[in-house]
Design an enzyme around this catalytic site. Structure first.
Site, mmCIF file in Angstrom:
data_model
loop_
_atom_site.group_PDB
_atom_site.id
_atom_site.type_symbol
_atom_site.label_atom_id
_atom_site.label_comp_id
_atom_site.label_asym_id
_atom_site.label_seq_id
_atom_site.Cartn_x
_atom_site.Cartn_y
_atom_site.Cartn_z
ATOM 1 N N LYS A 1 32.313 32.220 35.754
ATOM 2 C CA LYS A 1 31.310 33.253 36.053
ATOM 3 C C LYS A 1 30.225 33.236 34.976
ATOM 4 O O LYS A 1 30.513 33.021 33.795
ATOM 5 C CB LYS A 1 32.001 34.618 36.101
ATOM 6 C CG LYS A 1 31.134 35.762 36.593
ATOM 7 C CD LYS A 1 31.953 37.054 36.710
ATOM 8 C CE LYS A 1 31.127 38.221 37.205
ATOM 9 N NZ LYS A 1 31.934 39.450 37.347
ATOM 10 N N SER B 1 31.576 41.637 41.910
ATOM 11 C CA SER B 1 30.432 40.906 41.424
ATOM 12 C C SER B 1 30.701 39.412 41.215
ATOM 13 O O SER B 1 29.762 38.632 41.175
ATOM 14 C CB SER B 1 29.934 41.509 40.109
ATOM 15 O OG SER B 1 30.926 41.395 39.098
ATOM 16 N N SER C 1 35.784 43.518 40.518
ATOM 17 C CA SER C 1 34.956 42.328 40.718
ATOM 18 C C SER C 1 35.701 41.011 40.810
ATOM 19 O O SER C 1 35.101 39.993 41.142
ATOM 20 C CB SER C 1 33.902 42.223 39.618
ATOM 21 O OG SER C 1 32.847 43.082 39.927
HETATM 22 N N1 GLN Z 1 31.589 47.050 42.325
HETATM 23 C C1 GLN Z 1 31.882 47.652 41.051
HETATM 24 C C2 GLN Z 1 30.618 48.064 40.386
HETATM 25 O O1 GLN Z 1 29.585 47.796 40.902
HETATM 26 C C3 GLN Z 1 32.712 46.743 40.219
HETATM 27 C C4 GLN Z 1 31.949 45.781 39.401
HETATM 28 C C5 GLN Z 1 32.803 44.932 38.497
HETATM 29 O O2 GLN Z 1 34.046 44.967 38.550
HETATM 30 N N2 GLN Z 1 32.144 44.224 37.611
HETATM 31 O O3 GLN Z 1 30.627 48.655 39.342
#
Ligand code: GLN
Length: 479
Positions: free
Chosen positions: A79, A154, A178
């Site tokens: 990532k 994400s 994410s």
């Molecule tokens: N969808 C969640 C957010 O927008 C989780 C994001 C993540 O785990 N980085 O905060």
């Protein structure tokens, strides 16, 4: 031709050792796939130009039996918010479009020592804020199972890379789901370790009290292999803990009898749950019963507040973590009339709408006069949620829920309504609030038109019981 679709890390390892193929052959097979598929999927922001050089190094190590591990020569994707020295790490943001990492994240250092091949850096929501990769400054990632749909986020690029057989496994980060949500959307295993089990040194901070790095893989075994390599305490991250103190691997479990699995009764009351998700969850419960697990209802009374708590604390931590991107020390600099104007212009140009939204919200939440009403209150409820889990884990060993209330949605379907996207996180954020380990494993499909959309089952355990999750997940997967 190497059958990448059904390849596991152990199989690849054996083939590399026996000389069935070389690390160069394997890397080449993945590069071929990337070349033919990724223009439609867009899992990668960059495919590294030295992949074959890395593979040649691995082949040398294998030939001379020098520091060979099960990961030597295994091609993985990373990532874009995890630092690899000398390479760009942009967090899919214009702010860091040309930022070159000056050091290796601890997880990268460990994987380099193990002899992993890094194929490239994967697309994501900007600074990991989002659940669909639509917040990437560099375009959306498409779900390999249905190109009209999101791969989740994400860490959507990492998920799509593995699901599209463009990497054997991948690293992601999980602050509120994410890793687990994209894993569920793409039919993969996605694991979020206990908070502190993996060093956060070198992952760009989003919510520092939530963030964890974890693996994406096609099987529980592969995910566990990667986890075993990256876990451990680190002097560079004071919140990381040693496996011993986390009691990793020890099933602290209740008596020695059958493993007990709890279903939180609050889960069934979640509004807007897709019927197919519910039906699939019930099937998973039946399957676990047949496998000999004792299933019982548990209560997590404060669970319904987790989204509100998460989306109060996260912007607060985000606003503080994003303050370093001031246009002076890192990344983009836009010259203004004076210093203050420099800040305004750099941030205005460098950040996308979701990042700005969270900075503004978080600054408000942390401002004097509102701090007690929002930030402090949310922290108090976070403690209550932690206590709920502690209590539940005195009765059961593992808790299960669906990973997401619906399968992968269409690109564009939710992006104009941030609240809709936030609601997607209902089942994943509690693990990050409580700091406990959680894994999403494939549990079936929802047929929609010509597509089969993957569904995921989430398993959670008490802090430090990461290995127990792998045990139950592997059992579920194998039958
Ligand atoms: N969808 C969640 C957010 O927008 C989780 C994001 C993540 O785990 N980085 O905060």
């Amino acid at each position: 031709m190497i059958d990448l679709k059904n390849l596991t890390i152990k199989q690849a390892h054996e083939s590399l050792l026996s000389g069935k193929y070389t690390a160069v052959d394997l890397a080449q097979a993945y590069l071929e796939n990337i070349k033919t598929k990724d223009s439609k999927i867009h899992a990668y922001l960059e495919v590294f130009s030295d992949v074959l050089d890395q593979a040649r190094e691995s082949d040398k190590r294998i030939a001379s039996k020098d520091r060979v591990t099960v990961l030597t020569g295994i091609p993985i994707a990373v990532k874009d918010n995890i630092l690899i020295k000398g390479r760009i790490a942009s967090s899919a943001s214009k702010m860091l479009e040309n930022y070159h990492a000056t050091y290796d994240a601890t997880v990268i250092k460990k994987l380099k020592e193990a002899g992993v091949i890094f194929l490239g850096r994967t697309n994501m929501d900007e600074f990991a804020m989002g659940g669909s990769t639509e917040n990437s400054a560099f375009g959306v990632t498409h779900n390999p199972c249905d190109l009209e749909r999101v791969a989740g986020g994400s860490s959507g690029g990492s998920a799509a890379a593995v699901a599209g057989d463009m990497a054997l496994a991948a690293l992601g980060s999980d602050t509120g789901g994410s890793i687990r949500q994209p894993a569920s959307f793409c039919g993969l295993v996605g694991f979020k370790p206990t908070y502190g089990a993996v060093s956060r040194y070198g992952v760009m901070a989003m919510g520092s009290s939530f963030d964890q790095i974890g693996p994406f893989a096609k099987s529980t075994e592969d995910a566990q292999i990667l986890f075993d390599f990256i876990a451990g305490s680190d002097i560079m991250d004071s919140t990381s803990v040693s496996p011993q103190s986390l009691a990793l691997g020890i099933h602290k479990g209740l008596a020695l009898g059958p493993i007990k699995i709890g279903i939180p009764k609050e889960v069934m009351k979640v509004e807007g749950m897709d019927e197919a998700v519910l039906a699939n969850f019930n099937q998973s419960v039946e399957k676990l019963k047949k496998l000999g697990y004792e299933i019982q209802e548990v209560s997590l009374p404060n669970l319904p507040y987790s989204l509100a708590v998460y989306y109060t604390l996260i912007p607060a931590e985000v606003s503080s973590n994003m303050a370093r991107f001031d246009g002076v020390r890192y990344g983009l600099h836009v010259e203004g009339a004076n210093m203050t104007d420099d800040y305004f212009k750099s941030k205005q140009t460098g950040f996308g709408p979701e990042v700005k939204r969270r900075i503004i919200l978080g600054t408000y939440i942390l401002s004097s006069g509102y701090y007690d009403a929002y930030y402090n209150k949310a922290n108090i409820v976070r403690d209550l949620i932690r206590a709920d889990y502690k209590k539940a884990f005195e009765i059961v060993d593992v808790i299960i829920t669906p990973t997401t209330p619906s399968p992968a949605f269409k690109i564009g379907e939710k992006i104009n309504d941030p609240l809709k996207l936030y609601l997607e996180d209902i089942f994943t954020v509690p693990a990050n609030l409580a700091g406990i380990p959680a894994v999403s494993i494939p549990s079936g499909f929802k047929p929609v038109g010509a597509s089969k959309l993957p569904l995921g089952l989430q398993l959670l355990a008490a802090s430090g019981n990461d290995k127990l999750l792998f045990t139950v997940a592997a059992d579920f997967e194998s039958k």
